[in-house]
Design a protein around this motif. Structure first.
Motif, PDB file in Angstrom:
ATOM      1  N   GLU A   1     -30.567  13.868  49.556  1.00 22.94           N
ATOM      2  CA  GLU A   1     -31.747  13.164  50.048  1.00 22.94           C
ATOM      3  C   GLU A   1     -32.962  14.085  50.138  1.00 22.94           C
ATOM      4  O   GLU A   1     -34.025  13.657  50.582  1.00 22.94           O
ATOM      5  N   GLY A   2     -32.797  15.348  49.734  1.00 23.24           N
ATOM      6  CA  GLY A   2     -33.894  16.296  49.784  1.00 23.24           C
ATOM      7  C   GLY A   2     -34.082  16.954  51.129  1.00 23.24           C
ATOM      8  O   GLY A   2     -35.063  17.677  51.345  1.00 23.24           O
ATOM      9  N   LYS A   3     -33.141  16.733  52.052  1.00 22.32           N
ATOM     10  CA  LYS A   3     -33.229  17.336  53.380  1.00 22.32           C
ATOM     11  C   LYS A   3     -32.549  18.712  53.386  1.00 22.32           C
ATOM     12  O   LYS A   3     -31.629  18.962  52.604  1.00 22.32           O
ATOM     13  N   GLY A   4     -32.997  19.589  54.281  1.00 21.18           N
ATOM     14  CA  GLY A   4     -32.386  20.897  54.390  1.00 21.18           C
ATOM     15  C   GLY A   4     -30.932  20.804  54.826  1.00 21.18           C
ATOM     16  O   GLY A   4     -30.593  20.025  55.726  1.00 21.18           O
ATOM     17  N   ALA A   5     -30.064  21.574  54.175  1.00 20.03           N
ATOM     18  CA  ALA A   5     -28.632  21.568  54.497  1.00 20.03           C
ATOM     19  C   ALA A   5     -28.162  22.997  54.707  1.00 20.03           C
ATOM     20  O   ALA A   5     -28.419  23.867  53.864  1.00 20.03           O
ATOM     21  N   LEU A   6     -27.495  23.230  55.818  1.00 21.14           N
ATOM     22  CA  LEU A   6     -27.026  24.574  56.168  1.00 21.14           C
ATOM     23  C   LEU A   6     -25.575  24.481  56.619  1.00 21.14           C
ATOM     24  O   LEU A   6     -25.240  23.655  57.473  1.00 21.14           O
ATOM     25  N   TYR A   7     -24.714  25.338  56.038  1.00 21.61           N
ATOM     26  CA  TYR A   7     -23.295  25.333  56.365  1.00 21.61           C
ATOM     27  C   TYR A   7     -22.871  26.739  56.780  1.00 21.61           C
ATOM     28  O   TYR A   7     -23.203  27.715  56.104  1.00 21.61           O
ATOM     29  N   SER A   8     -22.148  26.833  57.897  1.00 19.46           N
ATOM     30  CA  SER A   8     -21.655  28.133  58.366  1.00 19.46           C
ATOM     31  C   SER A   8     -20.130  28.147  58.315  1.00 19.46           C
ATOM     32  O   SER A   8     -19.481  27.098  58.474  1.00 19.46           O
ATOM     33  N   TYR A   9     -19.561  29.339  58.106  1.00 19.62           N
ATOM     34  CA  TYR A   9     -18.124  29.497  57.864  1.00 19.62           C
ATOM     35  C   TYR A   9     -17.527  30.584  58.743  1.00 19.62           C
ATOM     36  O   TYR A   9     -18.220  31.535  59.126  1.00 19.62           O
ATOM     37  N   ASP A  10     -16.226  30.434  58.998  1.00 22.82           N
ATOM     38  CA  ASP A  10     -15.473  31.570  59.513  1.00 22.82           C
ATOM     39  C   ASP A  10     -14.746  32.213  58.328  1.00 22.82           C
ATOM     40  O   ASP A  10     -14.778  31.675  57.215  1.00 22.82           O
ATOM     41  N   PRO A  11     -14.092  33.367  58.514  1.00 26.87           N
ATOM     42  CA  PRO A  11     -13.512  34.071  57.353  1.00 26.87           C
ATOM     43  C   PRO A  11     -12.413  33.318  56.612  1.00 26.87           C
ATOM     44  O   PRO A  11     -12.081  33.683  55.483  1.00 26.87           O
ATOM     45  N   VAL A  12     -11.817  32.279  57.219  1.00 24.06           N
ATOM     46  CA  VAL A  12     -10.721  31.575  56.541  1.00 24.06           C
ATOM     47  C   VAL A  12     -11.102  30.155  56.143  1.00 24.06           C
ATOM     48  O   VAL A  12     -10.238  29.334  55.869  1.00 24.06           O
ATOM     49  N   GLY A  13     -12.390  29.840  56.081  1.00 20.96           N
ATOM     50  CA  GLY A  13     -12.828  28.613  55.444  1.00 20.96           C
ATOM     51  C   GLY A  13     -13.223  27.453  56.329  1.00 20.96           C
ATOM     52  O   GLY A  13     -13.699  26.438  55.816  1.00 20.96           O
ATOM     53  N   SER A  14     -13.025  27.542  57.646  1.00 19.30           N
ATOM     54  CA  SER A  14     -13.503  26.460  58.509  1.00 19.30           C
ATOM     55  C   SER A  14     -15.031  26.450  58.477  1.00 19.30           C
ATOM     56  O   SER A  14     -15.657  27.496  58.605  1.00 19.30           O
ATOM     57  N   TYR A  15     -15.621  25.264  58.316  1.00 23.34           N
ATOM     58  CA  TYR A  15     -17.074  25.220  58.187  1.00 23.34           C
ATOM     59  C   TYR A  15     -17.638  23.951  58.794  1.00 23.34           C
ATOM     60  O   TYR A  15     -16.917  22.967  59.011  1.00 23.34           O
ATOM     61  N   GLU A  16     -18.927  23.978  59.087  1.00 22.17           N
ATOM     62  CA  GLU A  16     -19.625  22.804  59.600  1.00 22.17           C
ATOM     63  C   GLU A  16     -21.093  22.886  59.217  1.00 22.17           C
ATOM     64  O   GLU A  16     -21.635  23.973  58.989  1.00 22.17           O
ATOM     65  N   ARG A  17     -21.722  21.718  59.140  1.00 25.28           N
ATOM     66  CA  ARG A  17     -23.149  21.663  58.849  1.00 25.28           C
ATOM     67  C   ARG A  17     -23.916  21.783  60.164  1.00 25.28           C
ATOM     68  O   ARG A  17     -23.614  21.069  61.123  1.00 25.28           O
ATOM     69  N   GLU A  18     -24.890  22.681  60.194  1.00 19.63           N
ATOM     70  CA  GLU A  18     -25.645  22.947  61.414  1.00 19.63           C
ATOM     71  C   GLU A  18     -27.135  23.016  61.099  1.00 19.63           C
ATOM     72  O   GLU A  18     -27.545  23.112  59.939  1.00 19.63           O
ATOM     73  N   GLN A  19     -27.936  22.993  62.155  1.00 23.31           N
ATOM     74  CA  GLN A  19     -29.372  23.165  61.972  1.00 23.31           C
ATOM     75  C   GLN A  19     -29.741  24.638  61.954  1.00 23.31           C
ATOM     76  O   GLN A  19     -30.699  25.040  61.281  1.00 23.31           O
ATOM     77  N   CYS A  20     -28.974  25.463  62.660  1.00 22.36           N
ATOM     78  CA  CYS A  20     -29.248  26.902  62.651  1.00 22.36           C
ATOM     79  C   CYS A  20     -27.973  27.658  62.948  1.00 22.36           C
ATOM     80  O   CYS A  20     -27.070  27.151  63.626  1.00 22.36           O
ATOM     81  N   ARG A  21     -27.905  28.901  62.454  1.00 24.07           N
ATOM     82  CA  ARG A  21     -26.745  29.756  62.697  1.00 24.07           C
ATOM     83  C   ARG A  21     -27.122  31.196  62.419  1.00 24.07           C
ATOM     84  O   ARG A  21     -27.832  31.497  61.466  1.00 24.07           O
ATOM     85  N   ALA A  22     -26.646  32.098  63.267  1.00 24.35           N
ATOM     86  CA  ALA A  22     -26.811  33.533  63.060  1.00 24.35           C
ATOM     87  C   ALA A  22     -25.440  34.161  62.883  1.00 24.35           C
ATOM     88  O   ALA A  22     -24.440  33.672  63.416  1.00 24.35           O
ATOM     89  N   ALA A  23     -25.382  35.257  62.120  1.00 22.99           N
ATOM     90  CA  ALA A  23     -24.119  35.928  61.854  1.00 22.99           C
ATOM     91  C   ALA A  23     -24.345  37.433  61.789  1.00 22.99           C
ATOM     92  O   ALA A  23     -25.468  37.898  61.606  1.00 22.99           O
ATOM     93  N   GLY A  24     -23.256  38.185  61.931  1.00 20.74           N
ATOM     94  CA  GLY A  24     -23.345  39.630  61.782  1.00 20.74           C
ATOM     95  C   GLY A  24     -23.446  40.385  63.093  1.00 20.74           C
ATOM     96  O   GLY A  24     -23.163  39.850  64.171  1.00 20.74           O
ATOM     97  N   ALA A  25     -23.887  41.637  62.965  1.00 21.96           N
ATOM     98  CA  ALA A  25     -23.874  42.556  64.102  1.00 21.96           C
ATOM     99  C   ALA A  25     -24.708  42.063  65.275  1.00 21.96           C
ATOM    100  O   ALA A  25     -24.314  42.203  66.430  1.00 21.96           O
ATOM    101  N   ALA A  26     -25.872  41.490  65.007  1.00 27.32           N
ATOM    102  CA  ALA A  26     -26.785  41.062  66.075  1.00 27.32           C
ATOM    103  C   ALA A  26     -26.716  39.566  66.330  1.00 27.32           C
ATOM    104  O   ALA A  26     -27.639  39.003  66.934  1.00 27.32           O
ATOM    105  N   ALA A  27     -25.635  38.908  65.906  1.00 26.51           N
ATOM    106  CA  ALA A  27     -25.534  37.458  66.107  1.00 26.51           C
ATOM    107  C   ALA A  27     -25.588  37.088  67.583  1.00 26.51           C
ATOM    108  O   ALA A  27     -26.183  36.073  67.956  1.00 26.51           O
ATOM    109  N   SER A  28     -24.974  37.908  68.439  1.00 28.71           N
ATOM    110  CA  SER A  28     -24.978  37.603  69.874  1.00 28.71           C
ATOM    111  C   SER A  28     -26.363  37.744  70.487  1.00 28.71           C
ATOM    112  O   SER A  28     -26.616  37.207  71.573  1.00 28.71           O
ATOM    113  N   LEU A  29     -27.265  38.463  69.822  1.00 29.33           N
ATOM    114  CA  LEU A  29     -28.642  38.578  70.297  1.00 29.33           C
ATOM    115  C   LEU A  29     -29.516  37.459  69.739  1.00 29.33           C
ATOM    116  O   LEU A  29     -30.381  36.925  70.438  1.00 29.33           O
ATOM    117  N   ILE A  30     -29.300  37.107  68.475  1.00 27.39           N
ATOM    118  CA  ILE A  30     -30.174  36.152  67.798  1.00 27.39           C
ATOM    119  C   ILE A  30     -29.811  34.707  68.124  1.00 27.39           C
ATOM    120  O   ILE A  30     -30.693  33.862  68.304  1.00 27.39           O
TER     121      ILE A  30
END
Length: 267
Positions: free
Chosen positions: A159-188
């Motif tokens: 539909e032309g809308k923004g799509a964002l998907y986040s994953y864990d290391p074994v493939g579980s995923y979900e569509r979200e509006q925002c997500r941070a990952a990595g070393a500073a994820a707990s800060l961001i």
């Protein structure tokens, strides 16, 4: 990224290893010899993604670390997927990976091959939803020896809308509006929860105490999201030694992918 794979000098009785934890040998009281080897390391850095009404933005810093050492000040964590040729001309999907750089590179190459083969076989581009599910299968199929990365996939849906998907290391995923990952994820991530998802924000003068009405989440305009991304990383580099040097940002719209680079603190 060559410095990430540079091996130390060879030992007298065996090969050298470039991993953070080298093989160890333990001999128990009964003479049993036990070997152990941990093949992963964390190369630091952080990524984030935010989707809008007609765009998706993914961003990541460019620092690569190993412990307290900086391997490189420019190691991209965002990659175009699909498209034509090595420059990915015409691509509309972006993958961000953070964690173990070698696994991130291997995962990116595999997904890119899958998407290009799909276009070759079917004569059309793979949708971001199909690509998201295929990435989940790739991660899950390697669950017993997983890719040591946190992946975020972005694009535009049918539909032309923004799509964002986040994953864990074994493939579980979900569509979200925002997500941070990595070393500073707990800060961001708390910052994004407040500024994008409007958690703990209330409508002024809408009540008193528990009667205050929560502010409803809404899709933000592109210029606001770009400012939030820069603010998130400017604050993260002040508090985390594994984040810094440069900010790579990819903006996905109906016109294609725009890449923006800006410097971050180098100390």
């Amino acid at each position: 990224m060559a410095s990430v794979f540079t091996a130390p000098p060879l030992a007298d009785n065996g090969p050298g290893y470039s991993f953070k934890q080298t093989p160890t040998t333990h001999i128990s009281a009964d003479g049993t010899r036990q070997h152990s080897f941990y093949p992963y390391t964390d190369n630091g850095g952080s990524t984030l993604g935010i989707s809008g009404a007609d765009f998706t933005i993914l961003a990541g810093d460019t620092r690569s670390t190993s412990g307290y050492n900086i391997n490189s000040r420019y190691v991209p964590k965002l990659f175009k997927i699909g498209g034509e040729g090595p420059e990915h001309t015409g691509s509309s999907i972006v993958l961000s990976v953070v964690g173990f750089a070698a696994d991130g590179d291997a995962l990116k190459e595999r997904l890119d091959t899958v998407v290009k083969m799909y276009k070759y076989q079917h004569g059309k581009n793979m949708s971001v939803a199909a690509c998201a599910q295929r990435l989940s299968h790739i991660l899950y199929n390697k669950r017993f020896f997983p890719y040591y990365v946190h992946a975020i996939l972005g694009g535009l849906d049918e539909e032309g809308k923004g799509a964002l998907y986040s994953y864990d290391p074994v493939g579980s995923y979900e569509r979200e509006q925002c997500r941070a990952a990595g070393a500073a994820a707990s800060l961001i991530m708390p910052f994004l929860d407040n500024q994008v998802n409007y958690k703990n924000q209330y409508i002024p003068a809408s009540g008193y105490g528990h009667d205050l009405q929560p502010r409803k989440a809404e899709l933000l305009p592109r210029n606001t999201v770009e400012e939030l991304v820069r603010d998130a990383f400017d604050s993260a580099v002040e508090r985390h030694i594994e984040v810094g040097d440069g900010l790579q940002m990819m903006i996905i719209t109906k016109d294609g992918i725009e890449e923006v680079y800006s410097p971050l603190k180098k100390d």
